[in-house]
Design an enzyme around this catalytic site. Structure first.
Site, short mmCIF file in Angstrom:
data_model
loop_
_atom_site.label_atom_id
_atom_site.label_comp_id
_atom_site.label_asym_id
_atom_site.label_seq_id
_atom_site.Cartn_x
_atom_site.Cartn_y
_atom_site.Cartn_z
N SER A 120 0.52 -1.28 0.03
CA SER A 120 0.04 -0.35 -0.22
C SER A 120 1.01 0.72 0.49
CB SER A 120 -0.96 0.79 1.04
OG SER A 120 -1.80 -1.21 1.31
N HIS A 141 -1.16 -3.02 -7.17
CA HIS A 141 -2.23 -2.64 -5.84
C HIS A 141 -3.37 -2.73 -5.90
CE1 HIS A 141 -3.15 0.73 -3.08
NE2 HIS A 141 -2.64 -0.57 -2.28
N GLU A 153 -3.44 -0.62 -9.40
CA GLU A 153 -2.88 0.45 -9.76
C GLU A 153 -1.89 -0.54 -10.63
OE1 GLU A 153 -3.73 4.17 -7.03
OE2 GLU A 153 -2.67 2.32 -6.06
N ASN A 191 -3.88 5.51 -2.23
CA ASN A 191 -3.56 6.25 -1.09
C ASN A 191 -3.03 7.28 -0.70
OD1 ASN A 191 -4.71 3.90 0.10
ND2 ASN A 191 -3.04 2.70 -0.03
N1 CAA Z 1 -15.40 -10.35 0.56
C1 CAA Z 1 -15.77 -10.05 -0.80
N2 CAA Z 1 -17.36 -9.94 -1.45
C2 CAA Z 1 -17.62 -8.57 -0.04
C3 CAA Z 1 -17.12 -8.88 0.98
C4 CAA Z 1 -15.93 -9.20 1.07
N3 CAA Z 1 -15.52 -8.54 2.24
N4 CAA Z 1 -18.22 -7.40 1.38
C5 CAA Z 1 -19.02 -7.05 0.37
N5 CAA Z 1 -19.24 -8.26 -0.78
C6 CAA Z 1 -19.91 -8.22 -1.93
C7 CAA Z 1 -20.73 -9.01 -1.56
O1 CAA Z 1 -20.87 -10.30 -1.48
C8 CAA Z 1 -21.84 -8.37 -2.21
O2 CAA Z 1 -21.42 -9.02 -3.59
P1 CAA Z 1 -22.62 -8.99 -4.71
O3 CAA Z 1 -22.98 -7.52 -5.38
O4 CAA Z 1 -22.09 -10.04 -5.51
O5 CAA Z 1 -24.34 -9.65 -4.53
C9 CAA Z 1 -20.70 -6.75 -2.98
O6 CAA Z 1 -19.85 -6.76 -1.98
C10 CAA Z 1 -21.94 -6.02 -1.71
O7 CAA Z 1 -22.28 -6.04 -0.68
P2 CAA Z 1 -23.01 -5.65 0.66
O8 CAA Z 1 -24.40 -5.20 -0.52
O9 CAA Z 1 -23.28 -6.92 1.25
O10 CAA Z 1 -22.87 -4.81 1.01
P3 CAA Z 1 -21.88 -3.24 0.12
O11 CAA Z 1 -23.18 -2.71 -1.46
O12 CAA Z 1 -22.28 -1.98 1.28
O13 CAA Z 1 -21.04 -2.90 0.06
C11 CAA Z 1 -18.92 -2.73 0.03
C12 CAA Z 1 -19.77 -3.67 0.31
C13 CAA Z 1 -17.96 -3.49 -1.44
C14 CAA Z 1 -16.78 -3.41 1.01
C15 CAA Z 1 -18.36 -1.51 -0.21
O14 CAA Z 1 -18.86 -0.82 1.11
C16 CAA Z 1 -17.64 -0.54 -0.62
O15 CAA Z 1 -17.19 -0.38 -1.09
N6 CAA Z 1 -16.58 0.26 0.50
C17 CAA Z 1 -15.76 0.76 0.29
C18 CAA Z 1 -14.32 -0.17 0.19
C19 CAA Z 1 -13.18 0.80 -0.06
O16 CAA Z 1 -13.34 1.64 -0.09
N7 CAA Z 1 -12.00 -0.11 -0.12
C20 CAA Z 1 -10.69 0.76 -0.73
C21 CAA Z 1 -10.16 0.72 0.54
S1 CAA Z 1 -8.19 1.55 0.61
C22 CAA Z 1 -7.27 -0.37 -0.35
O17 CAA Z 1 -7.81 -1.33 -0.52
C23 CAA Z 1 -6.28 0.36 -0.41
C24 CAA Z 1 -4.96 0.03 0.38
O18 CAA Z 1 -4.09 -0.61 0.66
C25 CAA Z 1 -5.20 0.20 1.97
P1 NAD Z 2 -3.44 -9.28 6.42
O1 NAD Z 2 -3.63 -9.24 8.58
O2 NAD Z 2 -4.93 -9.45 6.26
O3 NAD Z 2 -2.83 -10.43 6.05
C1 NAD Z 2 -1.66 -10.32 5.99
C2 NAD Z 2 -0.51 -11.72 6.25
O4 NAD Z 2 0.65 -11.15 6.03
C3 NAD Z 2 -1.18 -12.70 6.68
O5 NAD Z 2 -1.28 -13.84 5.37
C4 NAD Z 2 0.30 -12.95 7.44
O6 NAD Z 2 -0.09 -14.25 7.83
C5 NAD Z 2 1.15 -12.43 6.39
N1 NAD Z 2 2.31 -12.35 7.32
C6 NAD Z 2 2.29 -11.51 8.85
N2 NAD Z 2 3.46 -11.73 9.50
C7 NAD Z 2 4.26 -12.54 8.29
C8 NAD Z 2 5.42 -13.03 8.56
N3 NAD Z 2 6.61 -12.55 9.00
N4 NAD Z 2 6.11 -13.64 6.98
C9 NAD Z 2 5.61 -14.13 6.33
N5 NAD Z 2 3.68 -13.51 5.53
C10 NAD Z 2 3.11 -12.59 7.34
O7 NAD Z 2 -3.17 -8.15 5.47
P2 NAD Z 2 -3.93 -7.28 4.79
O8 NAD Z 2 -5.29 -6.59 4.31
O9 NAD Z 2 -4.11 -8.42 3.41
O10 NAD Z 2 -2.25 -6.51 3.90
C11 NAD Z 2 -1.03 -7.36 3.31
C12 NAD Z 2 -0.98 -6.49 1.74
O11 NAD Z 2 -1.63 -5.32 1.20
C13 NAD Z 2 0.20 -5.38 2.90
O12 NAD Z 2 0.85 -5.08 2.15
C14 NAD Z 2 -1.33 -3.71 2.61
O13 NAD Z 2 -0.71 -2.69 3.02
C15 NAD Z 2 -1.50 -4.85 1.48
N6 NAD Z 2 -3.39 -4.27 0.83
C16 NAD Z 2 -4.08 -3.72 2.27
C17 NAD Z 2 -5.34 -3.26 1.91
C18 NAD Z 2 -6.25 -3.82 3.01
O14 NAD Z 2 -7.57 -2.99 3.15
N7 NAD Z 2 -6.15 -4.48 3.96
C19 NAD Z 2 -5.20 -3.29 0.83
C20 NAD Z 2 -4.44 -3.02 -0.23
C21 NAD Z 2 -2.90 -3.55 -0.19
#
Ligand code: CAA
Ligand code: NAD
Length: 295
Positions: A120, A141, A153, A191
């Site tokens: 991330s 990503h 990405e 991000n």
């Molecule tokens: N895993 C897999 N599928 C999931 C799920 C999960 N954890 N949660 C929900 N879904 C699926 C459901 O099964 C449903 O599928 P269908 O349309 O095929 O039936 C669909 O998503 C919609 O689910 P819901 O109707 O239960 O709920 P919702 O309409 O509220 O949607 C959501 C759920 C898609 C998660 C929506 O709330 C959403 O888009 N949230 C924002 C997510 C977001 O911003 N993600 C980016 C995070 S940042 C990141 O990822 C980058 C990083 O590096 C940190």
């Molecule tokens: P998570 O906590 O759900 O999973 C972490 C994973 O790392 C697990 O499979 C765990 O077994 C493994 N792990 C932990 N310690 C370890 C070690 N010492 N050696 C090898 N494996 C080890 O985390 P996540 O949310 O799946 O995030 C994984 C990666 O994806 C990170 O780089 C995160 O920044 C990135 N990411 C996360 C998100 C998010 O929304 N959570 C979205 C995009 C990218």
């Protein structure tokens, strides 16, 4: 350009399990490496549960589920990914952990193998430097939840070859995703903008601007976001968000990326969000209720 057939996924957590599910459903032979059998079983169980849910909703046939499951295997040995055409890394956001695995695989994988990180906030350059295949190192990503979110990405760092970038970009399309090209700056595109927003929400809470529930409701109903910032923070994982913010703050030395003290305290208390059962919300009850945070 050699064709990608076998996919390796390092990590079967939130992201790794989602990436593996999508790769297997797209017809790729997919092997997931987890740290232990128990974690591998958890990843497998999560994928099977999601596929069962899709069947119940009539969105997947039993034959499609069986084909996806037949493409999936699990291991605890990193070396079992040595024959993959692409290895996608999705382990904890810690450079040392990621690079130890890349180093091990670099010595084992054939020249054709592409290394792709789902990081991330770390730079792809920092991982490329740990291997002898900087030209075949790329960022892929994905977004959470991977089976639902369309974006990937694709990140080209200073050493990534055009061929590797193109192969990774085309591979993302074969997963049914919409790839965009991003530069190798910490946080890439999404991000860079999303993390300061999440940090601002925590700072607003600490400053007493409004409650968790009202800030979430405000952003959801006022801007059309599918989730408010605290629901999203719990969804992403507070442990992961904390590490991301630390890495981005370290890179840019800008206050907007600094992890708020409240986030640090919650991570220290094991409040990682949905995955640990408690974060800004407590998931022990249905519907989840706002946690008592001592504010
Ligand atoms: N895993 C897999 N599928 C999931 C799920 C999960 N954890 N949660 C929900 N879904 C699926 C459901 O099964 C449903 O599928 P269908 O349309 O095929 O039936 C669909 O998503 C919609 O689910 P819901 O109707 O239960 O709920 P919702 O309409 O509220 O949607 C959501 C759920 C898609 C998660 C929506 O709330 C959403 O888009 N949230 C924002 C997510 C977001 O911003 N993600 C980016 C995070 S940042 C990141 O990822 C980058 C990083 O590096 C940190
Ligand atoms: P998570 O906590 O759900 O999973 C972490 C994973 O790392 C697990 O499979 C765990 O077994 C493994 N792990 C932990 N310690 C370890 C070690 N010492 N050696 C090898 N494996 C080890 O985390 P996540 O949310 O799946 O995030 C994984 C990666 O994806 C990170 O780089 C995160 O920044 C990135 N990411 C996360 C998100 C998010 O929304 N959570 C979205 C995009 C990218």
């Amino acid at each position: 350009m050699s064709e990608i057939k076998n996919v390796g996924v390092l990590g079967g957590g939130l992201m790794g399990a989602g990436i593996a599910q999508v790769a297997a459903a797209s017809g790729f032979t997919t092997r997931v490496r987890e740290v232990s059998d128990a974690y591998a079983q958890k990843a497998r169980g999560g994928i099977e549960k999601r596929l069962a849910g899709a069947i119940e909703k009539g969105k997947l046939t039993a034959a499609q589920r069986d084909a996806t499951l037949a493409n999936l295997s699990y291991t605890t040995a990193v070396s079992d990914l040595k024959d993959c055409d692409i290895v996608i890394e999705a382990v904890v956001e810690e450079l040392d952990v990621k690079n130890a695995m890349w180093k091990e695989l670099d010595a084992l994988c054939p020249p054709r193998t592409i290394f792709a990180s789902n990081t991330s906030s770390l730079t792809i350059a920092a991982m490329a430097a740990a291997t002898t295949r900087g030209d075949r190192m790329v960022g892929l990503h994905f977004f959470n939840p991977v089976p639902v979110m369309k974006l990937v990405e694709v990140v080209k760092t200073v050493t990534t070859s055009s061929e590797t970038f193109t192969r990774a970009f085309e591979f993302a399309k074969k997963l049914g995703k919409e790839p965009i090209a991003a530069k190798d700056n910490s946080g890439f595109v999404v991000n860079l903008l999303l993390v300061p927003y999440l940090i601002d929400a925590i700072n607003a809470l600490e400053h007493g601007v409004a409650s968790v529930a009202d800030i979430d409701k405000g952003m959801q109903l006022g801007t059309g976001y599918p989730m408010g910032p605290f629901t999203l923070l719990d969804f992403v994982g507070l442990d992961t968000t904390y590490k991301i913010a630390e890495i981005m703050f370290d890179e840019y030395r800008e206050k907007r990326y600094a992890p708020p003290p409240l986030l640090k305290r919650m991570v220290m208390a094991g409040m990682f969000g949905r995955k640990s059962g408690k974060g800004f919300y407590d998931y022990a009850v249905d519907p989840p209720r706002v946690s008592e945070l001592g504010l």
